[in-house]
Scaffold this motif. Structure first.
Motif, mmCIF file in Angstrom:
data_model
loop_
_atom_site.group_PDB
_atom_site.id
_atom_site.type_symbol
_atom_site.label_atom_id
_atom_site.label_comp_id
_atom_site.label_asym_id
_atom_site.label_seq_id
_atom_site.Cartn_x
_atom_site.Cartn_y
_atom_site.Cartn_z
ATOM 1 N N SER A 280 36.922 12.754 51.614
ATOM 2 C CA SER A 280 35.775 12.987 52.480
ATOM 3 C C SER A 280 35.767 14.636 52.356
ATOM 4 C CB SER A 280 35.984 12.617 53.802
ATOM 5 O OG SER A 280 35.802 11.245 53.932
ATOM 6 N N ARG A 281 36.862 15.535 52.847
ATOM 7 C CA ARG A 281 36.730 16.885 52.733
ATOM 8 C C ARG A 281 36.072 17.204 51.174
ATOM 9 N NH1 ARG A 281 42.207 18.654 55.447
ATOM 10 N NH2 ARG A 281 42.542 16.521 56.221
ATOM 11 N N LEU A 282 36.521 16.625 50.184
ATOM 12 C CA LEU A 282 36.235 17.179 48.747
ATOM 13 C C LEU A 282 34.783 16.721 48.400
ATOM 14 C CD1 LEU A 282 39.660 16.568 47.231
ATOM 15 C CD2 LEU A 282 38.713 18.775 47.854
ATOM 16 N N TRP A 283 34.627 15.454 48.582
ATOM 17 C CA TRP A 283 33.229 14.913 48.185
ATOM 18 C C TRP A 283 32.097 14.613 49.049
ATOM 19 C CZ3 TRP A 283 37.480 10.873 46.008
ATOM 20 C CH2 TRP A 283 38.144 11.573 45.061
ATOM 21 N N ALA A 284 32.355 14.500 50.496
ATOM 22 C CA ALA A 284 31.356 14.243 51.340
ATOM 23 C C ALA A 284 31.019 15.013 52.468
ATOM 24 C CB ALA A 284 31.658 12.792 51.723
ATOM 25 N N LYS A 285 31.735 16.089 52.406
ATOM 26 C CA LYS A 285 31.586 17.087 53.626
ATOM 27 C C LYS A 285 31.002 18.391 52.899
ATOM 28 C CE LYS A 285 34.880 14.993 56.809
ATOM 29 N NZ LYS A 285 33.763 14.970 58.015
ATOM 30 N N PRO A 286 30.428 19.405 53.523
ATOM 31 C CA PRO A 286 30.122 20.803 53.154
ATOM 32 C C PRO A 286 31.446 21.630 53.196
ATOM 33 C CG PRO A 286 29.355 20.410 55.350
ATOM 34 C CD PRO A 286 29.908 19.111 54.959
ATOM 35 N N ALA A 287 31.294 22.637 52.328
ATOM 36 C CA ALA A 287 32.412 23.627 52.248
ATOM 37 C C ALA A 287 31.882 24.958 51.867
ATOM 38 C CB ALA A 287 33.528 23.324 51.093
ATOM 39 N N VAL A 288 32.384 25.799 52.920
ATOM 40 C CA VAL A 288 31.839 27.271 52.376
ATOM 41 C C VAL A 288 33.031 27.969 52.112
ATOM 42 C CG1 VAL A 288 30.694 29.281 53.682
ATOM 43 C CG2 VAL A 288 30.482 27.013 54.472
ATOM 44 N N ALA A 311 28.460 40.652 49.918
ATOM 45 C CA ALA A 311 29.288 39.678 49.556
ATOM 46 C C ALA A 311 28.415 38.445 49.157
ATOM 47 C CB ALA A 311 30.188 38.963 50.697
ATOM 48 N N VAL A 312 29.101 37.537 48.096
ATOM 49 C CA VAL A 312 28.650 36.341 47.824
ATOM 50 C C VAL A 312 29.161 35.316 48.581
ATOM 51 C CG1 VAL A 312 27.971 34.915 45.681
ATOM 52 C CG2 VAL A 312 28.083 37.245 45.533
ATOM 53 N N VAL A 313 28.084 34.508 49.261
ATOM 54 C CA VAL A 313 28.703 33.332 49.959
ATOM 55 C C VAL A 313 28.189 32.090 49.376
ATOM 56 C CG1 VAL A 313 28.760 32.304 52.245
ATOM 57 C CG2 VAL A 313 28.609 34.803 52.052
ATOM 58 N N ALA A 314 29.066 31.076 49.307
ATOM 59 C CA ALA A 314 28.710 29.858 48.451
ATOM 60 C C ALA A 314 28.971 28.587 49.267
ATOM 61 C CB ALA A 314 29.422 29.658 47.087
ATOM 62 N N MET A 315 27.968 27.778 49.403
ATOM 63 C CA MET A 315 28.171 26.184 50.138
ATOM 64 C C MET A 315 28.226 25.081 49.161
ATOM 65 S SD MET A 315 26.612 25.695 53.628
ATOM 66 C CE MET A 315 24.944 25.411 53.207
ATOM 67 N N ARG A 316 29.157 24.328 49.164
ATOM 68 C CA ARG A 316 28.998 23.111 48.434
ATOM 69 C C ARG A 316 28.469 22.136 49.453
ATOM 70 N NH1 ARG A 316 30.131 23.499 43.086
ATOM 71 N NH2 ARG A 316 31.583 25.226 42.537
ATOM 72 N N ILE A 317 27.547 21.472 48.889
ATOM 73 C CA ILE A 317 26.799 20.278 49.719
ATOM 74 C C ILE A 317 27.059 19.022 49.329
ATOM 75 C CG2 ILE A 317 25.237 22.110 50.882
ATOM 76 C CD1 ILE A 317 23.294 21.219 48.573
#
Length: 444
Positions: A280-288, A311-317
């Motif tokens: 879930s953390r890797l595939w179904a939740k956001p990460a910053v 800074a460059v901030v990225a978010m996986r959604i």
């Protein structure tokens, strides 16, 4: 499925396919700005020539503003569907400071794996398509379109090309060979990819650097302001705190903590971050994550307060989250947490949509059966933490197409984007066999 004809044919082809892969790995086709362009064009030509050697006439197709794609079209026999085969020939940079054990552009065999930049991501995908079409002597029993991209790893211009030429990508089935199994020999189908949004934030506090002894404690330091802002993006467990971003629970294959620690190289004693199952953390939740900062190097540090920091901030959604809404929420968050009324500039840097795949499609079901036949094992479904923005563009161009996401980039050892990238050729062979079985089944 009956693999009695195709299995020995694919096996017979593998020595030449491995030779082609070695030759492709030796070409440093990095399409990032600042890298030489000749190797990229040489790689495109090699790919076109390789398809030609296996009976498929491929063309170098110019993509406005960017590097060319390699394309081919085999007309569909009457009453049969068309399958689009996608991969990409460009690679990530391979700087020596990554810690490579071998020259990244000298293909090296070790412990049964081929090492080199692009061996897995994604020249293995090209190898899968070559072997698949070669298994039919370049004359498959269905229509086939081939699209091999030259800029997947950098700023892609292929999406605009697809938007302008939707007729060139019309297909009933889209097979994307830019994924991989969790472990060699354990087949999976990917059903969802997280999207990726990025923002650049800049903080300004002073007209110029000033002495930290004379003014520290009263004058605001831009680096400290930025650090405070970035720290608000996650809680103490490492969970994303940007409000309004979708978050879910993964229902498919599991991803063990042991596998994650091994695959990611987490140091002994260091805690993992986030909550919920690893999958879930890797595939179904956001990460910053903070991908980069303009800060003073330690070796150049002096006793001054900094007037500016960036800074460059990225978010996986996760799938289901609108990427434009997500990047706006990320930027709004950064503006809202700026301390001390510092000057803040935040602007969007990248927006890549997530992707979700239906699992009840005809081709998806056939590919599940084909993989089970090729590997002799049950097929599981997984997600992906990475993104492939082109997928949504292809879906817009061909809304009724059924997508199949496969590949030879095993999560356990391939180490894509990192040092010592490698591929197990058995994954290429099994994926090519499964893809050929899919094409055979679709013709029936």
């Amino acid at each position: 499925m009956d693999d009695s004809t195709l299995r020995p044919r694919v096996a017979e082809l593998m020595p030449q396919i491995r030779s082609d892969l070695e030759a492709m790995v030796a070409i440093p086709s990095c399409a990032f700005p600042g890298f030489p362009s000749d190797p990229v064009h040489a790689m495109a030509q090699y790919v076109a020539d390789a398809f030609g050697r296996y009976g498929v006439t491929a063309e170098i197709t110019e993509v406005p503003g960017g590097y060319p794609a390699v394309t081919a079209e085999i007309p569909a026999p009457e009453g049969t569907p068309t399958v689009l085969l996608y991969a990409h020939y460009d690679v990530q940079p391979a700087p020596s400071e990554q810690g490579w054990d071998t020259d990244p552009f000298v293909p090296t065999w070790k412990d049964g794996r081929l090492f080199g930049r692009g061996a897995a991501d994604d020249k293995s995908g090209i190898a899968i398509h070559l072997a698949t079409l070669a298994a039919f002597d370049g004359n498959p029993p269905v229509g086939v379109r081939v699209v091999i991209e030259g800029e997947e790893e950098t700023v892609s211009h292929l999406e605009a090309w697809v938007d302008a030429n939707p007729d060139q990508v019309q297909a009933d089935v889209m097979v994307v060979a830019d994924m991989g199994n969790l472990a060699v020999g354990e087949p999976v189908l990917s059903t969802g990819l997280r999207g990726h949004v990025k923002a650049v934030v800049e903080v300004r506090t002073l007209a110029q650097p000033v002495h930290s002894g004379l003014f520290g404690g009263a004058a605001p330091d831009a680096q400290m302001a930025l650090i405070k802002m970035l720290s608000t993006l996650i809680d103490d467990e490492g969970t994303c705190l940007v409000e309004g971003i979708a978050s879910g629970t993964w229902e498919g294959a599991d991803y063990s903590e042991e596998m994650l620690r091994t695959n990611a190289g987490v140091l002994d004693g260091v805690d993992l971050v986030g909550t919920g199952s690893i999958a879930s953390r890797l595939w179904a939740k956001p990460a910053v994550s903070v991908l980069g900062m303009d800060a003073v190097p330690v070796a150049e540090a002096s006793n001054v307060l900094q007037p500016r920091a960036r800074a460059v901030v990225a978010m996986r959604i996760p799938p289901g989250q609108d990427p434009h809404d997500a990047v706006q929420k990320l930027m709004d968050h950064l503006r809202s947490v700026a301390p001390w009324h510092v000057e803040v500039d935040v602007h969007e840097d990248k927006v890549s949509p997530p992707f979700s795949q239906k699992t009840d499609g005809h081709a998806f079901g056939l590919m599940r059966e084909a993989l089970a036949t090729a590997y002799g094992r049950e097929v599981q479904t997984v997600g992906s933490g990475g993104s492939i923005p082109l997928l949504e563009t292809l879906r817009d161009a061909a809304p009724s197409a059924d997508f199949v996401l496969i590949g030879a980039q095993d999560a356990a050892k391939a180490n894509i984007h990192g040092p010592n990238e490698s591929v197990d050729p058995s994954e290429i062979e099994n994926m090519a066999l499964a893809q050929a079985l899919l094409i055979q089944a679709l013709s029936e």
